[in-house]
Design a protein around this motif. Sequence first.
Motif, PDB file in Angstrom:
ATOM      1  N   GLU A 130       0.832  -1.206   0.000  1.00  0.00           N
ATOM      2  CA  GLU A 130       0.000   0.000   0.000  1.00  0.00           C
ATOM      3  C   GLU A 130       0.867   1.256   0.000  1.00  0.00           C
ATOM      4  N   LYS A 131       1.961   1.242   0.765  1.00  0.00           N
ATOM      5  CA  LYS A 131       2.873   2.391   0.790  1.00  0.00           C
ATOM      6  C   LYS A 131       3.533   2.580  -0.575  1.00  0.00           C
ATOM      7  N   LEU A 132       3.943   1.470  -1.188  1.00  0.00           N
ATOM      8  CA  LEU A 132       4.567   1.537  -2.506  1.00  0.00           C
ATOM      9  C   LEU A 132       3.580   2.070  -3.540  1.00  0.00           C
ATOM     10  N   ASP A 133       2.348   1.572  -3.494  1.00  0.00           N
ATOM     11  CA  ASP A 133       1.324   2.059  -4.424  1.00  0.00           C
ATOM     12  C   ASP A 133       1.067   3.546  -4.228  1.00  0.00           C
ATOM     13  N   ALA A 134       1.009   3.984  -2.974  1.00  0.00           N
ATOM     14  CA  ALA A 134       0.784   5.405  -2.690  1.00  0.00           C
ATOM     15  C   ALA A 134       1.943   6.246  -3.215  1.00  0.00           C
ATOM     16  N   ALA A 135       3.178   5.758  -3.032  1.00  0.00           N
ATOM     17  CA  ALA A 135       4.346   6.484  -3.536  1.00  0.00           C
ATOM     18  C   ALA A 135       4.327   6.548  -5.062  1.00  0.00           C
ATOM     19  N   ASN A 136       3.968   5.433  -5.703  1.00  0.00           N
ATOM     20  CA  ASN A 136       3.887   5.420  -7.168  1.00  0.00           C
ATOM     21  C   ASN A 136       2.799   6.366  -7.661  1.00  0.00           C
ATOM     22  N   ASN A 137       1.672   6.388  -6.977  1.00  0.00           N
ATOM     23  CA  ASN A 137       0.591   7.311  -7.353  1.00  0.00           C
ATOM     24  C   ASN A 137       1.037   8.758  -7.187  1.00  0.00           C
ATOM     25  N   ALA A 138       1.750   9.042  -6.107  1.00  0.00           N
ATOM     26  CA  ALA A 138       2.255  10.397  -5.883  1.00  0.00           C
ATOM     27  C   ALA A 138       3.245  10.774  -6.981  1.00  0.00           C
ATOM     28  N   LYS A 139       4.105   9.825  -7.360  1.00  0.00           N
ATOM     29  CA  LYS A 139       5.074  10.084  -8.425  1.00  0.00           C
ATOM     30  C   LYS A 139       4.352  10.370  -9.743  1.00  0.00           C
ATOM     31  N   ARG A 140       3.308   9.567 -10.049  1.00  0.00           N
ATOM     32  CA  ARG A 140       2.535   9.803 -11.260  1.00  0.00           C
ATOM     33  C   ARG A 140       1.857  11.169 -11.216  1.00  0.00           C
ATOM     34  N   ASP A 141       1.342  11.538 -10.053  1.00  0.00           N
ATOM     35  CA  ASP A 141       0.707  12.849  -9.903  1.00  0.00           C
ATOM     36  C   ASP A 141       1.725  13.959 -10.138  1.00  0.00           C
ATOM     37  N   ASP A 142       2.952  13.788  -9.584  1.00  0.00           N
ATOM     38  CA  ASP A 142       4.010  14.781  -9.784  1.00  0.00           C
ATOM     39  C   ASP A 142       4.374  14.888 -11.261  1.00  0.00           C
TER      40      ASP A 142
END
Length: 172
Positions: A130-142
């Motif tokens: 879940e943390k990895l997915d959240a980080a990946n989503n944040a990266k995609r958002d950035d």
Amino acid sequence: LDRVIVYQFDEDLNGDIIAESVVPGYPRALNQIKDLCFAQEYGEQYRQGRTKAIANIDRANLTSTHQEQLESLSVKASIIVPILQDERLFGLLIGHQCQEPRLWLQSEIDLFTQLALQLGLALERVELREKLDAANNAKRDDEQQHLEQQTLDREISQLLIDNQAAMQDIKA
């Protein structure tokens, strides 16, 4: 076993049943077990790996409240092991024998302890995922924001060029 329960704690060691499997014919424990003194009395012991196997609840020297709670669920014997997640007490894996008292074998206690260990490891993996997915989503958002910023910069540059050309046309 006639019933298996996963009991989860919050930060204050207040808990609730989050999963239960029970043999038909026995009452469900879901929303029935509340232990308000758990945190004060046993939380740290279970965090350190305490296990408890009760062969016969009638002879276990339990508090009257605990005894009544188990009797209302038809429990004759129980086994309780901690579920640890990163050395934090996530909850308890609880097994109930409802037909009759049961003398727990060490191999059964060890197996139940291993099941709780595997459950804790699986929960750690889910949390990491879940943390990895959240980080990946944040990266995609950035990245999306960066692309949108580049588009805006190009549009502003084009507007400035168009404005400059229009100003030259006006002067000419």
